[in-house]
Design a protein around this motif. Structure first.
Motif, mmCIF file in Angstrom:
data_model
loop_
_atom_site.group_PDB
_atom_site.id
_atom_site.type_symbol
_atom_site.label_atom_id
_atom_site.label_comp_id
_atom_site.label_asym_id
_atom_site.label_seq_id
_atom_site.Cartn_x
_atom_site.Cartn_y
_atom_site.Cartn_z
ATOM 1 N N ALA A 102 0.857 -1.284 -0.163
ATOM 2 C CA ALA A 102 0.160 -0.024 0.099
ATOM 3 C C ALA A 102 0.888 1.269 -0.111
ATOM 4 O O ALA A 102 0.531 2.264 -0.538
ATOM 5 N N ALA A 103 2.007 1.196 0.405
ATOM 6 C CA ALA A 103 2.903 2.584 0.482
ATOM 7 C C ALA A 103 3.911 2.298 -0.704
ATOM 8 O O ALA A 103 4.535 3.591 -0.513
ATOM 9 N N ASN A 104 3.707 1.463 -1.387
ATOM 10 C CA ASN A 104 4.720 1.603 -2.468
ATOM 11 C C ASN A 104 3.930 1.396 -3.867
ATOM 12 O O ASN A 104 4.412 0.476 -4.746
ATOM 13 N N ASN A 105 2.689 1.728 -3.965
ATOM 14 C CA ASN A 105 1.801 1.669 -5.348
ATOM 15 C C ASN A 105 1.820 0.236 -5.667
ATOM 16 O O ASN A 105 1.881 -0.174 -6.942
ATOM 17 N N GLY A 106 1.614 -0.765 -4.935
ATOM 18 C CA GLY A 106 1.592 -2.300 -4.865
ATOM 19 C C GLY A 106 2.655 -2.803 -5.248
ATOM 20 O O GLY A 106 2.557 -4.192 -5.393
ATOM 21 N N ALA A 107 3.774 -2.332 -5.011
ATOM 22 C CA ALA A 107 5.319 -3.172 -5.106
ATOM 23 C C ALA A 107 5.573 -3.202 -3.917
ATOM 24 O O ALA A 107 5.637 -2.489 -3.215
ATOM 25 N N TYR A 108 5.876 -4.445 -3.510
ATOM 26 C CA TYR A 108 6.491 -5.000 -2.178
ATOM 27 C C TYR A 108 7.771 -5.007 -2.041
ATOM 28 O O TYR A 108 8.434 -5.557 -3.240
ATOM 29 N N PRO A 109 8.590 -4.135 -1.519
ATOM 30 C CA PRO A 109 10.238 -4.051 -1.406
ATOM 31 C C PRO A 109 10.569 -5.292 -0.812
ATOM 32 O O PRO A 109 10.153 -5.569 0.003
ATOM 33 N N PRO A 110 11.568 -5.988 -1.837
ATOM 34 C CA PRO A 110 11.997 -7.148 -1.260
ATOM 35 C C PRO A 110 12.864 -7.156 0.037
ATOM 36 O O PRO A 110 13.701 -6.221 0.268
ATOM 37 N N PHE A 167 12.359 4.328 -15.270
ATOM 38 C CA PHE A 167 12.867 3.524 -16.093
ATOM 39 C C PHE A 167 14.393 3.091 -15.463
ATOM 40 O O PHE A 167 15.158 4.074 -15.186
ATOM 41 N N ASN A 168 14.922 1.869 -15.742
ATOM 42 C CA ASN A 168 16.197 1.373 -15.485
ATOM 43 C C ASN A 168 16.465 0.124 -16.322
ATOM 44 O O ASN A 168 15.673 -0.682 -16.187
ATOM 45 N N PRO A 169 17.327 0.256 -17.173
ATOM 46 C CA PRO A 169 17.615 -0.820 -18.418
ATOM 47 C C PRO A 169 18.161 -1.952 -17.534
ATOM 48 O O PRO A 169 18.010 -3.038 -18.231
ATOM 49 N N SER A 210 14.430 -6.213 -14.889
ATOM 50 C CA SER A 210 13.518 -6.751 -15.934
ATOM 51 C C SER A 210 12.288 -6.209 -16.249
ATOM 52 O O SER A 210 11.563 -5.659 -15.421
ATOM 53 N N GLY A 211 12.286 -5.811 -17.640
ATOM 54 C CA GLY A 211 11.142 -4.949 -18.218
ATOM 55 C C GLY A 211 11.496 -3.583 -18.070
ATOM 56 O O GLY A 211 10.775 -2.759 -18.862
ATOM 57 N N GLY A 212 12.429 -2.902 -17.499
ATOM 58 C CA GLY A 212 12.737 -1.734 -17.546
ATOM 59 C C GLY A 212 11.923 -0.827 -16.858
ATOM 60 O O GLY A 212 12.607 0.260 -16.199
ATOM 61 N N ALA A 213 10.841 -1.120 -16.235
ATOM 62 C CA ALA A 213 10.139 -0.391 -15.359
ATOM 63 C C ALA A 213 10.149 -0.712 -13.921
ATOM 64 O O ALA A 213 9.724 -1.836 -13.770
ATOM 65 N N ILE A 214 10.736 0.046 -12.793
ATOM 66 C CA ILE A 214 10.906 -0.342 -11.595
ATOM 67 C C ILE A 214 10.358 0.884 -10.815
ATOM 68 O O ILE A 214 10.145 1.872 -10.863
#
Length: 328
Positions: free
Chosen positions: A174-182, A220-222, A225-229
């Motif tokens: 919820a604090a990271n727009n749906g992405a869970y920091p590993p 964007f980070n090349p 994986s996928g470029g979008a982080i």
């Protein structure tokens, strides 16, 4: 592309198996007139060579599939860096680990956890025992139950593990727009490329190429994986102030320090295992040399002895034995 490479090597393996089988069958036909023991030996050799051919074809297939996965990946491969601790007789830079822990605490700990690292692990690596105790006392641990069955809050101890930034995974998403920091405890060992990947990821943010669409909240980070982080660029020049004035807090230096720290968290016993390997090599070299000398010493008399057949001596001994028997 992956399926094409796999099919090619499957066909290659089948052809190799057929050719080896034909070769062995022709060799077996040539020796069909040999004795029974020779036939058994040829049959065992045929099985062994067939097994070797199949094993080699399987290895080639696995290598081709791994290479095809690398070639078809959707991210840039990180460049190889000259890490000081990768040498045979070098250890992890403890000063860099100490600075990397500072970077983690000031930059990364707000989102990422180190749930498998306790404060006692820091003792003797990047701080003293008193410093680690003071660091642990800065957190509050919900402990219990006590003798009355109640839970209570207490200051942290050396045996406590580093706190989680979020109470649960849902709060982290919820604090990271749906992405869970590993969790970063074993992130260097868990990612292909190891230290090179982490360093390249931290320093590889750039503008997306033309035609690459990014959603809101992504960067964007090349190297990702996928470029979008979902993680933004948190490391920049002078984003952290070091106590050592001789170390310039550039973005590359900060990324290098935190990567070294995460390398240590992935393998806290890295230096101990390397030292153990060196000790085993030294002791084994001495024992192998000693064993070889003892072997030469013990077997030299057996290897150099000569056996002679002298009929005269045998006849004389036989006559002497008969004479002794008759005298009785």
């Amino acid at each position: 592309m992956r399926l094409n490479m796999a099919s090619k090597f499957v066909n290659f393996g089948s052809k190799l198996f057929k050719s080896s089988k034909n070769l062995l069958s022709s060799a077996y036909a040539k020796r069909s007139s040999s004795s029974g023991s020779a036939r058994k030996w040829i049959g065992a050799r045929q099985k062994l060579l067939t097994f070797g051919a199949l094993t080699g074809a399987t290895g080639l297939l696995m290598y081709a599939m791994d290479a095809s996965v690398d070639a078809s990946s959707d991210n840039v491969h990180p460049a190889k860096q000259l890490w000081p601790h990768k040498g045979l007789l070098t250890a992890i830079d403890k000063e860099s680990v100490r600075r990397g822990y500072q970077v983690y605490k000031e930059v990364c700990s707000s989102c990422h956890s180190l749930q498998y690292i306790a404060y006692r692990n820091l003792v003797g690596v990047c701080m003293t025992e008193s410093e680690a105790k003071a660091e642990a006392e800065g957190i509050t641990v919900h402990d219990g139950p006590d003798e009355d069955g109640n839970y209570f809050d207490r200051p942290g101890k050396l045996s406590d593990y580093m706190p989680m930034p979020y109470p649960n995974e849902e709060a982290g998403r919820a604090a990271n727009n749906g992405a869970y920091p590993p969790d970063l405890s074993y992130i260097v060992s868990a990612r292909k490329g190891g230290e090179d990947y982490i360093f390249a990821l931290l320093t590889g943010y750039c503008d997306p190429p033309a035609g690459f669409a990014l959603r809101d909240g992504l960067y964007f980070n090349p190297y990702f994986s996928g470029g979008a982080i979902a993680m933004g660029q948190l490391i920049s020049n002078e984003s952290v102030t070091y106590a050592d004035a001789d170390v310039a807090p550039s973005a590359s230096q900060i990324a290098k320090d935190v990567t070294t720290f995460l390398c240590w968290t992935s393998e806290p016993d890295y230096d101990i295992r390397k030292l153990l390997v060196i000790k085993v090599f030294i002791i084994s070299s001495f024992l192998i040399a000693l064993t070889y000398y003892i072997k030469r010493l013990k077997w030299s008399s057996l290897k150099t002895r000569k056996i002679f057949y002298l009929p005269e001596i045998q006849e004389n001994a036989k006559k002497a034995a008969e004479g002794a028997k008759n005298s009785k």
